[in-house]
Design a protein around this motif. Structure first.
Motif, PDB file in Angstrom:
ATOM      1  N   GLN A  67      -7.341  -5.421  -8.244  1.00 37.26           N
ATOM      2  CA  GLN A  67      -7.472  -4.419  -7.598  1.00 37.26           C
ATOM      3  C   GLN A  67      -8.945  -4.209  -6.989  1.00 37.26           C
ATOM      4  O   GLN A  67      -9.659  -4.044  -8.115  1.00 37.26           O
ATOM      5  CB  GLN A  67      -6.756  -3.306  -8.108  1.00 37.26           C
ATOM      6  CG  GLN A  67      -6.617  -2.373  -6.988  1.00 37.26           C
ATOM      7  CD  GLN A  67      -5.592  -1.187  -7.827  1.00 37.26           C
ATOM      8  OE1 GLN A  67      -6.174  -0.148  -8.612  1.00 37.26           O
ATOM      9  NE2 GLN A  67      -4.223  -1.259  -7.338  1.00 37.26           N
ATOM     10  N   SER A 127       0.664   4.074   1.683  1.00 37.54           N
ATOM     11  CA  SER A 127       0.805   2.922   0.629  1.00 37.54           C
ATOM     12  C   SER A 127       1.530   1.806   1.351  1.00 37.54           C
ATOM     13  O   SER A 127       2.785   1.921   1.927  1.00 37.54           O
ATOM     14  CB  SER A 127       1.611   3.194  -0.747  1.00 37.54           C
ATOM     15  OG  SER A 127       1.709   1.946  -1.547  1.00 37.54           O
ATOM     16  N   CYS A 168       0.424  -8.721  -1.895  1.00 37.40           N
ATOM     17  CA  CYS A 168      -0.927  -7.801  -1.850  1.00 37.40           C
ATOM     18  C   CYS A 168      -0.260  -6.513  -1.151  1.00 37.40           C
ATOM     19  O   CYS A 168       0.726  -6.314  -0.872  1.00 37.40           O
ATOM     20  CB  CYS A 168      -1.791  -8.557  -0.580  1.00 37.40           C
ATOM     21  SG  CYS A 168      -1.189  -8.548   0.873  1.00 37.40           S
ATOM     22  N   LEU A 192      -2.150  -2.166  -0.180  1.00 38.53           N
ATOM     23  CA  LEU A 192      -2.983  -1.544   0.298  1.00 38.53           C
ATOM     24  C   LEU A 192      -2.735  -0.172   0.122  1.00 38.53           C
ATOM     25  O   LEU A 192      -1.531   0.336   0.650  1.00 38.53           O
ATOM     26  CB  LEU A 192      -3.485  -1.792   1.521  1.00 38.53           C
ATOM     27  CG  LEU A 192      -4.648  -0.993   2.333  1.00 38.53           C
ATOM     28  CD1 LEU A 192      -5.771  -1.431   1.566  1.00 38.53           C
ATOM     29  CD2 LEU A 192      -4.692  -1.325   3.673  1.00 38.53           C
ATOM     30  N   ARG A 193      -3.507   0.448  -0.595  1.00 36.06           N
ATOM     31  CA  ARG A 193      -3.150   2.062  -0.724  1.00 36.06           C
ATOM     32  C   ARG A 193      -4.505   2.702  -0.230  1.00 36.06           C
ATOM     33  O   ARG A 193      -5.872   2.533  -0.761  1.00 36.06           O
ATOM     34  CB  ARG A 193      -2.996   2.659  -2.115  1.00 36.06           C
ATOM     35  CG  ARG A 193      -1.643   1.901  -2.801  1.00 36.06           C
ATOM     36  CD  ARG A 193      -1.131   2.346  -4.016  1.00 36.06           C
ATOM     37  NE  ARG A 193      -1.518   3.682  -4.437  1.00 36.06           N
ATOM     38  CZ  ARG A 193      -1.443   4.229  -5.529  1.00 36.06           C
ATOM     39  NH1 ARG A 193      -1.707   3.748  -6.712  1.00 36.06           N
ATOM     40  NH2 ARG A 193      -1.429   5.482  -5.724  1.00 36.06           N
ATOM     41  N   VAL A 246      -9.889   3.821  -1.522  1.00 29.91           N
ATOM     42  CA  VAL A 246      -8.767   2.646  -1.062  1.00 29.91           C
ATOM     43  C   VAL A 246      -8.664   1.601  -2.094  1.00 29.91           C
ATOM     44  O   VAL A 246      -9.697   1.376  -2.944  1.00 29.91           O
ATOM     45  CB  VAL A 246      -9.609   2.031   0.256  1.00 29.91           C
ATOM     46  CG1 VAL A 246      -8.678   0.890   0.780  1.00 29.91           C
ATOM     47  CG2 VAL A 246      -9.854   2.815   1.370  1.00 29.91           C
ATOM     48  N   LEU A 281      -7.338  -1.832  -2.837  1.00 33.07           N
ATOM     49  CA  LEU A 281      -6.656  -3.164  -2.270  1.00 33.07           C
ATOM     50  C   LEU A 281      -6.217  -4.154  -3.280  1.00 33.07           C
ATOM     51  O   LEU A 281      -7.226  -4.579  -4.261  1.00 33.07           O
ATOM     52  CB  LEU A 281      -7.761  -3.835  -1.544  1.00 33.07           C
ATOM     53  CG  LEU A 281      -7.362  -5.285  -0.806  1.00 33.07           C
ATOM     54  CD1 LEU A 281      -6.254  -5.311   0.089  1.00 33.07           C
ATOM     55  CD2 LEU A 281      -8.593  -5.795   0.059  1.00 33.07           C
ATOM     56  N   VAL A 329     -10.089  -1.679   6.916  1.00 28.94           N
ATOM     57  CA  VAL A 329      -8.852  -0.815   6.467  1.00 28.94           C
ATOM     58  C   VAL A 329      -8.351   0.093   7.593  1.00 28.94           C
ATOM     59  O   VAL A 329      -7.145   0.111   7.624  1.00 28.94           O
ATOM     60  CB  VAL A 329      -9.350  -0.292   5.184  1.00 28.94           C
ATOM     61  CG1 VAL A 329      -8.181   0.674   4.741  1.00 28.94           C
ATOM     62  CG2 VAL A 329      -9.504  -1.307   4.053  1.00 28.94           C
ATOM     63  N   LEU A 347      -5.663  -9.737   4.346  1.00 26.48           N
ATOM     64  CA  LEU A 347      -6.277  -8.847   3.127  1.00 26.48           C
ATOM     65  C   LEU A 347      -6.723  -9.473   2.014  1.00 26.48           C
ATOM     66  O   LEU A 347      -7.558  -9.165   1.567  1.00 26.48           O
ATOM     67  CB  LEU A 347      -4.794  -7.808   2.643  1.00 26.48           C
ATOM     68  CG  LEU A 347      -4.457  -6.839   3.546  1.00 26.48           C
ATOM     69  CD1 LEU A 347      -3.410  -6.220   2.941  1.00 26.48           C
ATOM     70  CD2 LEU A 347      -5.446  -5.953   3.704  1.00 26.48           C
TER      71      LEU A 347
END
Length: 298
Positions: A65, A82, A88, A90-91, A101, A103, A139, A158
């Motif tokens: 992460q 989220s 993968c 992304l939050r 962020v 990833l 992002v 990503l």
């Protein structure tokens, strides 16, 4: 997203893209300072590795992460967003002038080996301002248009973004890495480039890298060896193809050929031994789950 809502989203995005990354942030609970990157294991293994790193040195987490601070579109709710995609996630959570962020990507999909990243785990790494801006913009744009994108296309995007950030931010550190790690990365890159060749052998890889076979074997003496790495990379590639709806009509034999297996029977035996199920069963399960996911979001 279309019409006025799209305009409003992009208007928010335009005003939110990286402002000066000055100050120390004003979000309680965020443990990453503005201008820094932290690389850590993802999930439950993160805390374990942080507490007991020396004893887990031989383990490679399935995912890593990347945690950074970045400006986010203003319409992102306070509770955050989220997004999960194949292999993968992304939050993003806004926090004043700069949000957090996270990833998450598959370790196996990165060309940077975990052996190279391990010394950097849980260590704040300073980021160049231009890299901060690029990451925040990528992002933010994805958050705006993610609803209209194919999730299987977002995965390599990503992963590529993570690869770019890691290589750029850690360029100096990686250049100092042990020569063995650099050679191993070159060998893996050559293997990936020639996966479809069933005649790919340790001897041919060594010749391509201008090293001896003995030296090549030394590069992979921490696992299943050269043949084991080739096999695993072929299985990984097969899993990608089997799980991609765009290849749903391709025969198992065709996929096995593209992954470098001598024939479909050998492919099926190897796949079942490594994955625990046949290629056909694996494909049916993933495509069924993908179809259900699409129905749920439509």
């Amino acid at each position: 997203m279309s019409g006025p809502s799209t305009s409003r989203a992009f208007a928010a995005l335009s005003s939110a893209l990286p402002a000066a990354a000055a100050g120390n942030g004003d979000s309680a609970g965020d443990d990453v300072a503005v201008g820094y990157l932290v690389v850590r294991a993802s999930g439950a293994s993160a805390a374990r590795m942080a507490i007991d790193a020396p004893t887990v040195a031989a383990r490679e987490p399935a995912q890593i992460q990347l945690v950074m601070r970045a400006s986010l579109p203003k319409y992102v709710p306070a509770r955050g967003v989220s997004l999960s995609f194949p292999e993968c996630a992304l939050r993003a959570r806004p926090a004043g002038r700069s949000g957090t962020v996270m990833l998450t990507v598959s370790t196996a999909k990165l060309s940077i080996s975990f052996a190279e990243l391990r010394p950097l785990m849980f260590r704040p790494v300073p980021l160049d301002r231009s890299l901060q801006t690029l990451f925040a913009a990528a992002v933010s744009h994805l958050l705006v248009v993610s609803g209209s994108l194919d999730p299987h296309g977002i995965k390599p995007y990503l992963t590529g973004l993570a690869e770019l950030v890691l290589r750029s931010a850690l360029r100096t550190e990686l250049s100092r890495a042990d020569a063995i790690a650099t050679r191993r990365r070159d060998a893996v890159a050559h293997i990936k480039e020639h996966l479809s060749d069933p005649a790919l052998t340790a001897e041919r890889i060594a010749e391509a890298l201008f090293i001896s076979r003995r030296r090549l074997y030394q590069l992979f003496d921490d696992g299943d060896g050269v043949s084991g790495r080739i096999r695993q990379l072929r299985i990984d590639r097969a899993k990608e193809l089997l799980g991609d709806p765009a290849h749903a009509n391709r025969g198992i034999g065709e996929i096995s050929k593209q992954c470098g297996f001598a024939n479909a029977a050998h492919f099926s035996r190897t796949f079942r031994k490594v994955v625990g199920e046949t290629p056909r069963d694996y494909r049916d399960k993933l495509l069924t789950d993908s179809a259900k996911s699409t129905d749920d979001t439509s």
